[in-house]
Scaffold this active site. Structure first.
Site, PDB file in Angstrom:
ATOM      1  N   ARG A   1       0.797  -1.237   0.000  1.00  0.00           N
ATOM      2  CA  ARG A   1       0.000   0.000   0.000  1.00  0.00           C
ATOM      3  C   ARG A   1       0.830   1.288   0.000  1.00  0.00           C
ATOM      4  O   ARG A   1       0.518   2.195  -0.767  1.00  0.00           O
ATOM      5  CB  ARG A   1      -0.995  -0.006   1.169  1.00  0.00           C
ATOM      6  CG  ARG A   1      -1.983  -1.166   1.107  1.00  0.00           C
ATOM      7  CD  ARG A   1      -2.975  -1.159   2.256  1.00  0.00           C
ATOM      8  NE  ARG A   1      -3.810   0.015   2.215  1.00  0.00           N
ATOM      9  CZ  ARG A   1      -3.729   1.018   3.070  1.00  0.00           C
ATOM     10  NH1 ARG A   1      -2.872   0.987   4.060  1.00  0.00           N
ATOM     11  NH2 ARG A   1      -4.505   2.049   2.943  1.00  0.00           N
TER      12      ARG A   1
ATOM     13  N   TYR B   1       0.257   3.628  -3.354  1.00  0.00           N
ATOM     14  CA  TYR B   1      -0.432   4.915  -3.325  1.00  0.00           C
ATOM     15  C   TYR B   1      -0.164   5.738  -2.076  1.00  0.00           C
ATOM     16  O   TYR B   1      -1.050   6.409  -1.571  1.00  0.00           O
ATOM     17  CB  TYR B   1      -1.938   4.810  -3.601  1.00  0.00           C
ATOM     18  CG  TYR B   1      -2.642   3.566  -3.107  1.00  0.00           C
ATOM     19  CD1 TYR B   1      -3.124   2.632  -4.014  1.00  0.00           C
ATOM     20  CD2 TYR B   1      -2.847   3.345  -1.751  1.00  0.00           C
ATOM     21  CE1 TYR B   1      -3.787   1.500  -3.578  1.00  0.00           C
ATOM     22  CE2 TYR B   1      -3.513   2.214  -1.305  1.00  0.00           C
ATOM     23  CZ  TYR B   1      -3.980   1.302  -2.231  1.00  0.00           C
ATOM     24  OH  TYR B   1      -4.629   0.186  -1.797  1.00  0.00           O
TER      25      TYR B   1
ATOM     26  N   CYS C   1      15.412  -3.710  -3.597  1.00  0.00           N
ATOM     27  CA  CYS C   1      16.233  -2.711  -4.302  1.00  0.00           C
ATOM     28  C   CYS C   1      15.380  -1.774  -5.152  1.00  0.00           C
ATOM     29  O   CYS C   1      15.494  -1.733  -6.391  1.00  0.00           O
ATOM     30  CB  CYS C   1      17.263  -3.411  -5.166  1.00  0.00           C
ATOM     31  SG  CYS C   1      18.354  -4.436  -4.176  1.00  0.00           S
ATOM     32  N   GLU C   2      14.494  -1.038  -4.500  1.00  0.00           N
ATOM     33  CA  GLU C   2      13.622  -0.044  -5.138  1.00  0.00           C
ATOM     34  C   GLU C   2      13.464   1.072  -4.135  1.00  0.00           C
ATOM     35  O   GLU C   2      13.223   0.804  -2.953  1.00  0.00           O
ATOM     36  CB  GLU C   2      12.211  -0.617  -5.384  1.00  0.00           C
ATOM     37  CG  GLU C   2      12.113  -1.831  -6.256  1.00  0.00           C
ATOM     38  CD  GLU C   2      12.062  -1.479  -7.730  1.00  0.00           C
ATOM     39  OE1 GLU C   2      11.920  -0.280  -8.050  1.00  0.00           O
ATOM     40  OE2 GLU C   2      12.188  -2.401  -8.552  1.00  0.00           O
TER      41      GLU C   2
END
Ligand SMILES: *Cc1c(COP(=O)(O)O)cnc(C)c1O
Length: 373
Positions: free
Chosen positions: A328, A332, A358-359
């Site tokens: 979640r 958003y 890795c983001e």
């Protein structure tokens, strides 16, 4: 003696602090983490039952017959489905896999509504063989495919048209579904033609009209607006000879994450049922499909801090749960309460709680004052 401030938990009394330790139904979060390791989701059966009971009470107070269908996408854990099946609830599914989970949990196929814009022919066949109560149709092409699949199976598929009432539910764009620019539902002006088409096809039978306008909705007005349009449609279809046995209001009732003040199931359902009765449709079955409001405040995700990391710009707490466990925030920018399993008397710093993926989208919360070590 130093007085500790405990975080405010907005959700459910089943998830609360006993002294300085977070407990889920009297079991300490720390002991659960020690037994089952982290990350772990923990759900309170009592919290789920209480949320479901609120809908059951609201339904039993009304002379209108209400059919309760839990939206499986809100949480498809088998144990959660089993709690609802035992309370006699039906289910709202969007795939053959969800149907199999419902059946494995002891749910009745005859109380299953098959929703979704992308039903495959194989999943339709599975649902027909199981004997689901209704397919909520989203497009003319889907109608053609369902009629063919039902013919091959030697069956007649009961269908409802999911219409798109074009109302603004006042919720996040990603969870709004009832605007005419959304992919969901059949436009009001195309619904009559499609209903007439069902009458020409031998392997489908039109039995209902459905709508679902979004999620985390915190006021009744958009539902009343949508309902009026749905009832207008039912009226004009019945003038043309159709028999509409049920009206499906969808789900979408919001819950409290921080300071939201959503209506209770009773305050949500009562005015809708009253409007249905006042307009002369009180002898139809009314279906509702709540999801979030049953489970959203009934659980916690337990995660451990792996590393604390301070850069010149930020303090980070790297934890062992990531966006793959809780999508979640990444999807958003949703905000949820972060609460320590044990509250400590140490100075708090503002941390970004981030996962191991890795983001940079892999965050669970931002700028939360916590005393970590
Ligand atoms: C998501 C969904 C629901 C449930 O919505 P909640 O906000 O979880 O109550 C019900 N019906 C349909 C068709 C849905 O897509």
């Amino acid at each position: 003696m130093k007085i500790l401030t405990l975080p405010t938990l907005p959700g459910n009394p089943q998830i609360a602090y006993i002294q300085t330790c977070l407990h889920i139904e009297q079991v300490s979060a720390t002991s659960i983490a020690e037994t089952f390791d982290t990350p772990t989701y923990v759900y309170s059966r009592a919290a789920i039952e209480q949320a479901a009971q609120q809908y059951m009470d609201a339904a039993s107070r009304s002379p209108v017959r209400v059919a309760l269908r839990y939206a499986v996408k809100a949480n498809s854990t088998l144990a959660v489905l089993q709690v609802l099946a035992r309370l006699g609830w039906g289910f709202d599914i969007v795939s053959g896999g969800e149907l199999q989970r419902v059946l494995a949990a002891g749910g009745e196929a005859g109380k299953v509504v098959f929703s979704g814009v992308g039903k495959t022919a194989a999943d339709m066949r599975l649902a027909l063989d199981a004997g689901v109560e209704c397919f909520n149709l989203e497009s003319p092409n889907e109608l053609t495919v369902l009629n063919r699949v039902a013919q091959e199976a030697g069956k007649v598929a009961r269908v409802a048209l999911r219409v798109n009432p074009d109302v603004d539910a006042g919720t996040h764009p990603y969870i709004s579904t009832g605007l005419k620019t959304n992919k969901f539902g059949i436009a009001q002006e195309q619904a009559v033609a499609l209903a007439l088409q069902t009458a020409l096809l031998p392997h489908v039978q039109l039995i209902g009209i459905a709508s679902h306008i979004g999620s985390q909705i915190t006021s009744v007005e958009p539902y009343l607006d949508a309902l009026d349009k749905v009832l207008d449609l039912v009226e004009s279809l019945e003038h043309k000879g159709a028999q509409i046995a049920h009206i499906d209001l969808g789900g979408g009732l919001g819950i409290r994450y921080n300071h939201e003040t959503p209506p209770t199931p009773q305050d949500w359902l009562a005015p809708l049922l009253a409007r249905i009765a006042a307009r002369g449709f009180g002898h139809r079955t009314v279906m509702v499909e709540p999801g979030r409001s049953i489970v959203g405040n009934a659980g916690v995700l337990l995660t451990r801090t792996l590393y604390l990391k301070s850069t010149p710009a930020k303090h980070f707490a790297v934890v062992d749960a990531g966006m793959n466990d809780l999508i979640r925030p990444a999807l958003y920018e949703a905000e949820q309460v972060v609460a320590p399993a044990e509250v400590r008397a140490a100075p708090a710093l503002k941390y970004d709680i981030v996962g191991p993926v890795c983001e940079s989208a892999d965050w669970l919360a931002r700028d939360r004052a916590l005393a970590l070590e």
